[in-house]
Design an enzyme around this catalytic site. Structure first.
Site, short mmCIF file in Angstrom:
data_model
loop_
_atom_site.label_atom_id
_atom_site.label_comp_id
_atom_site.label_asym_id
_atom_site.label_seq_id
_atom_site.Cartn_x
_atom_site.Cartn_y
_atom_site.Cartn_z
N ASP A 74 54.69 115.35 -22.60
CA ASP A 74 54.75 116.10 -21.35
C ASP A 74 53.57 117.05 -21.29
O ASP A 74 53.19 117.64 -22.31
CB ASP A 74 56.06 116.88 -21.23
N ASP A 75 52.99 117.21 -20.11
CA ASP A 75 51.80 118.05 -19.96
C ASP A 75 52.12 119.54 -19.90
O ASP A 75 51.20 120.36 -19.91
CB ASP A 75 51.00 117.61 -18.73
N HIS A 84 72.41 91.02 -2.16
CA HIS A 84 71.73 89.77 -2.51
C HIS A 84 70.40 89.61 -1.79
O HIS A 84 70.20 90.07 -0.67
CB HIS A 84 72.64 88.58 -2.17
N ILE A 122 69.01 110.06 -0.63
CA ILE A 122 70.39 110.00 -1.10
C ILE A 122 71.34 109.65 0.05
O ILE A 122 71.26 110.18 1.15
CB ILE A 122 70.77 111.34 -1.77
N GLY A 162 63.35 116.60 -15.21
CA GLY A 162 64.63 116.06 -14.72
C GLY A 162 64.77 114.55 -14.82
O GLY A 162 65.71 114.04 -15.43
N HIS A 163 63.84 113.81 -14.21
CA HIS A 163 63.94 112.36 -14.25
C HIS A 163 63.79 111.83 -15.67
O HIS A 163 64.51 110.92 -16.09
CB HIS A 163 62.90 111.72 -13.33
N HIS A 181 61.62 104.21 -4.94
CA HIS A 181 62.75 105.00 -5.44
C HIS A 181 63.92 104.82 -4.49
O HIS A 181 63.84 105.20 -3.31
CB HIS A 181 62.35 106.48 -5.52
#
Length: 205
Positions: free
Chosen positions: A34-35, A135, A165, A12-13, A144
Protein backbone atom coordinates in the site's frame (compact mmCIF):
# COMPACT_ATOMS: atom_id res chain seq x y z
CA UNK A 1 0.08 -22.27 -8.72
CA UNK A 2 1.93 -20.22 -6.10
CA UNK A 3 1.34 -20.56 -2.37
CA UNK A 4 1.65 -16.85 -1.58
CA UNK A 5 -0.68 -13.95 -2.44
CA UNK A 6 0.16 -10.26 -2.51
CA UNK A 7 -2.70 -7.73 -2.58
CA UNK A 8 -2.07 -4.19 -3.81
CA UNK A 9 -4.26 -1.90 -1.69
CA UNK A 10 -4.91 -2.38 2.03
CA UNK A 11 -7.89 -0.05 2.46
CA UNK A 12 -11.62 -0.87 2.36
CA UNK A 13 -11.82 -2.89 -0.85
CA UNK A 14 -8.46 -4.52 -0.20
CA UNK A 15 -9.69 -5.72 3.20
CA UNK A 16 -12.66 -7.48 1.61
CA UNK A 17 -10.42 -9.01 -1.04
CA UNK A 18 -8.07 -10.32 1.65
CA UNK A 19 -10.97 -11.76 3.64
CA UNK A 20 -12.15 -13.65 0.57
CA UNK A 21 -8.63 -14.91 -0.12
CA UNK A 22 -8.37 -16.22 3.43
CA UNK A 23 -11.72 -17.99 3.14
CA UNK A 24 -10.60 -19.68 -0.08
CA UNK A 25 -7.86 -21.50 1.88
CA UNK A 26 -5.63 -21.51 -1.18
CA UNK A 27 -2.62 -19.46 -0.06
CA UNK A 28 -0.27 -20.16 2.85
CA UNK A 29 0.80 -16.51 3.05
CA UNK A 30 -1.14 -13.31 2.27
CA UNK A 31 0.40 -9.82 2.45
CA UNK A 32 -0.38 -6.27 1.29
CA UNK A 33 1.39 -3.50 -0.54
CA UNK A 34 0.00 0.00 0.00
CA UNK A 35 1.29 3.47 -0.85
CA UNK A 36 0.16 4.86 2.51
CA UNK A 37 3.30 4.14 4.51
CA UNK A 38 1.50 4.80 7.80
CA UNK A 39 -0.46 1.54 7.38
CA UNK A 40 1.52 -1.33 8.88
CA UNK A 41 -1.24 -3.94 9.06
CA UNK A 42 -4.78 -4.34 7.76
CA UNK A 43 -7.24 -6.88 9.20
CA UNK A 44 -4.26 -8.50 10.86
CA UNK A 45 -2.29 -8.87 7.63
CA UNK A 46 1.11 -7.21 7.24
CA UNK A 47 1.72 -4.37 4.80
CA UNK A 48 5.23 -5.11 3.57
CA UNK A 49 5.91 -2.15 1.29
CA UNK A 50 4.62 0.21 -1.38
CA UNK A 51 3.26 -0.71 -4.79
CA UNK A 52 6.35 0.46 -6.67
CA UNK A 53 8.20 -2.52 -5.18
CA UNK A 54 5.82 -5.09 -6.65
CA UNK A 55 8.49 -6.37 -9.06
CA UNK A 56 10.39 -7.78 -6.07
CA UNK A 57 7.59 -10.29 -5.40
CA UNK A 58 6.77 -11.58 -8.88
CA UNK A 59 8.55 -14.93 -8.57
CA UNK A 60 7.03 -16.04 -5.27
CA UNK A 61 3.60 -14.41 -5.20
CA UNK A 62 0.38 -14.31 -7.14
CA UNK A 63 -0.67 -10.67 -7.22
CA UNK A 64 -4.16 -9.17 -6.98
CA UNK A 65 -5.27 -5.53 -7.27
CA UNK A 66 -7.46 -4.62 -4.29
CA UNK A 67 -8.30 -1.09 -5.42
CA UNK A 68 -11.92 0.00 -5.74
CA UNK A 69 -11.57 2.81 -8.29
CA UNK A 70 -12.07 1.35 -11.76
CA UNK A 71 -9.57 3.52 -13.64
CA UNK A 72 -6.86 3.13 -11.01
CA UNK A 73 -7.44 -0.62 -10.84
CA UNK A 74 -7.05 -0.81 -14.62
CA UNK A 75 -3.79 1.16 -14.54
CA UNK A 76 -2.26 -1.07 -11.86
CA UNK A 77 -3.55 -4.26 -13.50
CA UNK A 78 -2.09 -3.32 -16.87
CA UNK A 79 1.28 -2.66 -15.25
CA UNK A 80 1.17 -6.13 -13.69
CA UNK A 81 0.49 -7.62 -17.11
CA UNK A 82 3.61 -5.94 -18.51
CA UNK A 83 5.55 -7.52 -15.64
CA UNK A 84 4.12 -10.99 -16.45
CA UNK A 85 2.59 -11.24 -12.98
CA UNK A 86 0.41 -14.22 -12.05
CA UNK A 87 -3.00 -12.67 -11.39
CA UNK A 88 -5.69 -14.95 -9.89
CA UNK A 89 -9.48 -14.87 -9.76
CA UNK A 90 -10.98 -14.62 -6.27
CA UNK A 91 -14.41 -16.17 -5.63
CA UNK A 92 -15.98 -16.23 -2.18
CA UNK A 93 -17.02 -19.75 -1.13
CA UNK A 94 -20.59 -18.51 -0.63
CA UNK A 95 -20.94 -17.21 -4.18
CA UNK A 96 -22.94 -19.25 -6.72
CA UNK A 97 -21.40 -19.49 -10.18
CA UNK A 98 -23.35 -21.28 -12.90
CA UNK A 99 -22.27 -23.58 -15.69
CA UNK A 100 -20.34 -22.18 -18.66
CA UNK A 101 -19.50 -18.97 -16.79
CA UNK A 102 -16.13 -17.45 -17.71
CA UNK A 103 -14.43 -15.12 -15.23
CA UNK A 104 -11.16 -13.53 -16.26
CA UNK A 105 -8.11 -12.85 -14.12
CA UNK A 106 -8.09 -10.06 -11.57
CA UNK A 107 -11.83 -10.24 -10.90
CA UNK A 108 -13.27 -10.71 -7.42
CA UNK A 109 -16.68 -12.29 -6.79
CA UNK A 110 -17.94 -11.58 -3.29
CA UNK A 111 -20.22 -13.32 -0.80
CA UNK A 112 -23.83 -13.91 -1.80
CA UNK A 113 -23.28 -13.24 -5.49
CA UNK A 114 -25.15 -15.30 -8.08
CA UNK A 115 -23.79 -15.48 -11.64
CA UNK A 116 -25.96 -17.59 -13.89
CA UNK A 117 -25.00 -19.75 -16.82
CA UNK A 118 -23.19 -18.64 -19.96
CA UNK A 119 -22.16 -15.26 -18.58
CA UNK A 120 -18.73 -13.79 -19.25
CA UNK A 121 -17.05 -11.47 -16.76
CA UNK A 122 -13.95 -9.63 -17.95
CA UNK A 123 -10.69 -8.91 -16.21
CA UNK A 124 -10.27 -6.70 -13.16
CA UNK A 125 -13.96 -6.57 -12.26
CA UNK A 126 -15.63 -6.25 -8.86
CA UNK A 127 -18.81 -8.30 -8.48
CA UNK A 128 -19.85 -7.05 -5.09
CA UNK A 129 -21.76 -8.52 -2.17
CA UNK A 130 -25.23 -9.92 -2.84
CA UNK A 131 -25.42 -8.83 -6.47
CA UNK A 132 -26.83 -11.02 -9.23
CA UNK A 133 -25.97 -11.41 -12.88
CA UNK A 134 -28.37 -13.55 -14.87
CA UNK A 135 -27.72 -15.76 -17.88
CA UNK A 136 -25.83 -14.73 -21.02
CA UNK A 137 -24.50 -11.44 -19.68
CA UNK A 138 -21.26 -9.89 -20.87
CA UNK A 139 -19.50 -7.77 -18.27
CA UNK A 140 -16.50 -6.13 -19.89
CA UNK A 141 -13.23 -5.21 -18.15
CA UNK A 142 -12.79 -3.19 -14.93
CA UNK A 143 -16.52 -2.98 -14.22
CA UNK A 144 -17.87 -2.63 -10.67
CA UNK A 145 -21.26 -4.21 -9.93
CA UNK A 146 -22.11 -2.80 -6.48
CA UNK A 147 -23.77 -4.62 -3.56
CA UNK A 148 -27.35 -5.64 -4.23
CA UNK A 149 -27.34 -4.68 -7.91
CA UNK A 150 -29.28 -7.01 -10.19
CA UNK A 151 -28.83 -7.59 -13.91
CA UNK A 152 -31.42 -9.55 -15.87
CA UNK A 153 -30.54 -11.82 -18.79
CA UNK A 154 -28.47 -10.89 -21.84
CA UNK A 155 -27.15 -7.59 -20.51
CA UNK A 156 -23.88 -6.09 -21.72
CA UNK A 157 -21.95 -3.66 -19.52
CA UNK A 158 -19.07 -1.72 -21.04
CA UNK A 159 -15.55 -1.22 -19.75
CA UNK A 160 -15.03 0.68 -16.47
CA UNK A 161 -18.75 1.20 -15.88
CA UNK A 162 -20.03 1.28 -12.32
CA UNK A 163 -23.51 0.11 -11.30
CA UNK A 164 -24.49 1.60 -7.96
CA UNK A 165 -25.83 -0.22 -4.93
CA UNK A 166 -29.29 -1.67 -5.47
CA UNK A 167 -29.48 -0.70 -9.14
CA UNK A 168 -31.48 -2.81 -11.58
CA UNK A 169 -30.91 -3.48 -15.28
CA UNK A 170 -33.70 -5.03 -17.36
CA UNK A 171 -33.00 -7.81 -19.85
CA UNK A 172 -31.46 -7.52 -23.32
CA UNK A 173 -29.88 -4.10 -22.70
CA UNK A 174 -26.50 -2.56 -23.41
CA UNK A 175 -24.74 -0.08 -21.13
CA UNK A 176 -21.89 1.94 -22.63
CA UNK A 177 -18.38 2.04 -21.28
CA UNK A 178 -17.53 4.63 -18.61
CA UNK A 179 -21.04 4.94 -17.21
CA UNK A 180 -22.05 5.53 -13.61
CA UNK A 181 -25.48 4.18 -12.68
CA UNK A 182 -26.73 5.67 -9.42
CA UNK A 183 -27.85 3.81 -6.33
CA UNK A 184 -31.33 2.34 -6.73
CA UNK A 185 -31.56 3.37 -10.37
CA UNK A 186 -33.54 1.30 -12.88
CA UNK A 187 -32.29 0.87 -16.44
CA UNK A 188 -35.03 -0.07 -18.92
CA UNK A 189 -33.44 0.99 -22.23
CA UNK A 190 -29.99 0.98 -23.79
CA UNK A 191 -27.45 3.53 -22.55
CA UNK A 192 -25.28 4.46 -25.52
CA UNK A 193 -23.17 7.33 -24.14
CA UNK A 194 -20.77 7.58 -21.23
CA UNK A 195 -22.04 9.60 -18.30
CA UNK A 196 -23.85 9.54 -14.97
CA UNK A 197 -27.40 8.23 -14.83
CA UNK A 198 -29.83 8.29 -11.93
CA UNK A 199 -33.51 7.72 -11.19
CA UNK A 200 -36.41 5.39 -11.96
CA UNK A 201 -36.15 5.00 -14.88
CA UNK A 202 -32.67 6.39 -15.30
CA UNK A 203 -31.96 9.77 -16.85
CA UNK A 204 -28.61 11.33 -17.62
CA UNK A 205 -27.42 14.18 -15.40
Amino acid sequence: MKSKLLIIGASGHGKVVADIAMKMNRWQCIVFLDDDESIETSIGIDVIGTSDKVYEYLEEYEIFVGIGNNATRQKVYERLVTLNADIPVLIHPNAVVGEKVKIENGTVVMAGVVINSCTKVGKGCIINTGSSIDHDNYIEDYVHISPGAHLAGAVKVGNRSWLGIGSIVSNNLNISSDCKIGAGAVVISDITEAGTYIGVPVRRI
